[in-house]
Design a protein around this motif. Structure first.
Motif, PDB file in Angstrom:
ATOM      1  N   GLY A   6      55.677  31.805  36.763  1.00  0.00           N
ATOM      2  CA  GLY A   6      54.477  31.836  35.938  1.00  0.00           C
ATOM      3  C   GLY A   6      53.204  32.173  36.693  1.00  0.00           C
ATOM      4  N   PHE A   7      53.097  31.714  37.939  1.00  0.00           N
ATOM      5  CA  PHE A   7      51.853  31.952  38.691  1.00  0.00           C
ATOM      6  C   PHE A   7      51.667  33.421  39.067  1.00  0.00           C
ATOM      7  N   LEU A   8      52.718  34.247  38.943  1.00  0.00           N
ATOM      8  CA  LEU A   8      52.593  35.671  39.258  1.00  0.00           C
ATOM      9  C   LEU A   8      52.116  36.498  38.070  1.00  0.00           C
ATOM     10  N   ARG A   9      51.958  35.887  36.931  1.00  0.00           N
ATOM     11  CA  ARG A   9      51.579  36.634  35.725  1.00  0.00           C
ATOM     12  C   ARG A   9      50.071  36.811  35.626  1.00  0.00           C
ATOM     13  N   HIS A  10      49.538  37.498  36.595  1.00  0.00           N
ATOM     14  CA  HIS A  10      48.107  37.808  36.640  1.00  0.00           C
ATOM     15  C   HIS A  10      47.942  39.227  37.152  1.00  0.00           C
ATOM     16  N   SER A  11      46.869  39.866  36.770  1.00  0.00           N
ATOM     17  CA  SER A  11      46.614  41.225  37.239  1.00  0.00           C
ATOM     18  C   SER A  11      45.783  41.177  38.517  1.00  0.00           C
ATOM     19  N   SER A  31      42.582  42.333  39.500  1.00  0.00           N
ATOM     20  CA  SER A  31      41.222  42.806  39.210  1.00  0.00           C
ATOM     21  C   SER A  31      40.269  41.762  39.788  1.00  0.00           C
ATOM     22  N   MET A  32      39.035  42.153  40.019  1.00  0.00           N
ATOM     23  CA  MET A  32      38.079  41.204  40.605  1.00  0.00           C
ATOM     24  C   MET A  32      37.938  39.954  39.741  1.00  0.00           C
ATOM     25  N   TYR A  33      37.849  40.134  38.433  1.00  0.00           N
ATOM     26  CA  TYR A  33      37.708  38.987  37.541  1.00  0.00           C
ATOM     27  C   TYR A  33      38.920  38.067  37.658  1.00  0.00           C
ATOM     28  N   GLU A  34      40.122  38.648  37.584  1.00  0.00           N
ATOM     29  CA  GLU A  34      41.344  37.835  37.666  1.00  0.00           C
ATOM     30  C   GLU A  34      41.422  37.106  39.004  1.00  0.00           C
ATOM     31  N   ILE A  35      41.154  37.825  40.100  1.00  0.00           N
ATOM     32  CA  ILE A  35      41.280  37.221  41.428  1.00  0.00           C
ATOM     33  C   ILE A  35      40.292  36.070  41.589  1.00  0.00           C
ATOM     34  N   VAL A  36      39.055  36.283  41.206  1.00  0.00           N
ATOM     35  CA  VAL A  36      38.021  35.274  41.416  1.00  0.00           C
ATOM     36  C   VAL A  36      38.149  34.110  40.435  1.00  0.00           C
ATOM     37  N   CYS A  37      38.459  34.402  39.186  1.00  0.00           N
ATOM     38  CA  CYS A  37      38.387  33.372  38.154  1.00  0.00           C
ATOM     39  C   CYS A  37      39.730  32.815  37.685  1.00  0.00           C
ATOM     40  N   MET A  38      40.797  33.587  37.773  1.00  0.00           N
ATOM     41  CA  MET A  38      42.032  33.189  37.105  1.00  0.00           C
ATOM     42  C   MET A  38      43.208  32.895  38.036  1.00  0.00           C
ATOM     43  N   TRP A  39      43.213  33.453  39.239  1.00  0.00           N
ATOM     44  CA  TRP A  39      44.369  33.277  40.102  1.00  0.00           C
ATOM     45  C   TRP A  39      44.535  31.815  40.505  1.00  0.00           C
ATOM     46  N   PRO A  40      45.740  31.261  40.330  1.00  0.00           N
ATOM     47  CA  PRO A  40      45.983  29.890  40.804  1.00  0.00           C
ATOM     48  C   PRO A  40      46.194  29.872  42.323  1.00  0.00           C
ATOM     49  N   THR A  41      46.108  28.697  42.888  1.00  0.00           N
ATOM     50  CA  THR A  41      46.281  28.542  44.338  1.00  0.00           C
ATOM     51  C   THR A  41      47.637  29.053  44.787  1.00  0.00           C
ATOM     52  N   ALA A  42      48.678  28.814  43.992  1.00  0.00           N
ATOM     53  CA  ALA A  42      50.019  29.259  44.360  1.00  0.00           C
ATOM     54  C   ALA A  42      50.085  30.774  44.523  1.00  0.00           C
ATOM     55  N   LEU A  43      49.327  31.515  43.733  1.00  0.00           N
ATOM     56  CA  LEU A  43      49.323  32.972  43.849  1.00  0.00           C
ATOM     57  C   LEU A  43      48.649  33.410  45.144  1.00  0.00           C
ATOM     58  N   PHE A  44      47.550  32.749  45.513  1.00  0.00           N
ATOM     59  CA  PHE A  44      46.909  33.060  46.793  1.00  0.00           C
ATOM     60  C   PHE A  44      47.870  32.774  47.949  1.00  0.00           C
ATOM     61  N   GLU A  45      48.574  31.647  47.882  1.00  0.00           N
ATOM     62  CA  GLU A  45      49.538  31.306  48.929  1.00  0.00           C
ATOM     63  C   GLU A  45      50.660  32.330  48.996  1.00  0.00           C
ATOM     64  N   TYR A  46      51.124  32.774  47.835  1.00  0.00           N
ATOM     65  CA  TYR A  46      52.176  33.786  47.771  1.00  0.00           C
ATOM     66  C   TYR A  46      51.701  35.100  48.401  1.00  0.00           C
ATOM     67  N   VAL A  47      50.498  35.532  48.061  1.00  0.00           N
ATOM     68  CA  VAL A  47      49.948  36.783  48.593  1.00  0.00           C
ATOM     69  C   VAL A  47      49.784  36.685  50.109  1.00  0.00           C
ATOM     70  N   VAL A  48      49.282  35.561  50.604  1.00  0.00           N
ATOM     71  CA  VAL A  48      49.117  35.378  52.048  1.00  0.00           C
ATOM     72  C   VAL A  48      50.491  35.408  52.732  1.00  0.00           C
TER      73      VAL A  48
END
Length: 193
Positions: free
Chosen positions: A126-131, A133-150
């Protein structure tokens, strides 16, 4: 533990079929081992696509997939693209060289299988279901998605480092960079708009 590890390495690197000339009733069908390697590579690719196509569609998994896309459509519309990719991987990966063992080893097959299953499996996260975009990254991305990307970025950097180090040690770094630029210009540049 060393003997068990040695046996594991032997199993992972054992060819299922020899890379050699192929005779049928005394008539040579395949003359060069490189042709045998390519046919095995293409055959394994098609076989694994067929297996993963069925696996992804298991109702118990509930993975995202196109229900109307059958293997018939794959062979009709996408087989040529898959075979072009297979040819490019075979040539760029220098799998035709005599020193390279065949591609019908578990050390090749298991990563291929994981690479085919992974995209469908991640559709359930579920945490990967984000686009992106600047808005999504800044406002909508959960912590788990940032950890996944890193984590993915760190893995990518480590793999690139290992490849560069290996190419530098073998004295083929410039050759590999030239190949990379050619591949990018052939496959990525036409899609850039």
């Amino acid at each position: 533990a060393t003997e068990t590890y040695q046996r594991f390495v032997e199993v992972m690197n054992k060819n299922l079929i020899r890379d050699s000339r192929f005779y049928f009733r005394g008539v040579m069908i395949i003359e060069h081992p490189a042709i045998s390697k390519f046919l095995k590579f293409a055959g394994i690719t098609i076989f694994l696509l067929y297996i993963t196509h069925g696996f992804v569609r298991l109702e118990s998994l509930d993975w995202e997939h196109d229900r109307s896309y059958s293997m018939r459509e794959f062979f009709l519309y996408d087989m040529h693209q898959s075979m072009l990719d297979t040819i490019v991987f075979f040539v760029i990966g220098r799998l035709y060289l005599y020193e390279r063992r065949g591609v019908d080893q578990l050390v090749y097959i298991l990563p291929m299988l994981v690479g085919m299953i992974y995209p469908s499996w991640t559709s359930t996260w579920g945490f990967l279901r984000h686009s992106v975009s600047m808005y999504e990254i800044v406002c909508m991305w959960p912590t788990a998605l940032f950890e996944y990307v890193v984590g993915v970025a760190a893995l990518d950097i480590w793999i690139i480092y290992k490849h560069v180090r290996h190419a530098h040690r073998d004295g083929v770094l410039l050759c590999k960079l030239a190949e990379l630029l050619v591949c990018l210009s052939i496959f990525m540049a036409p899609m850039a708009s």
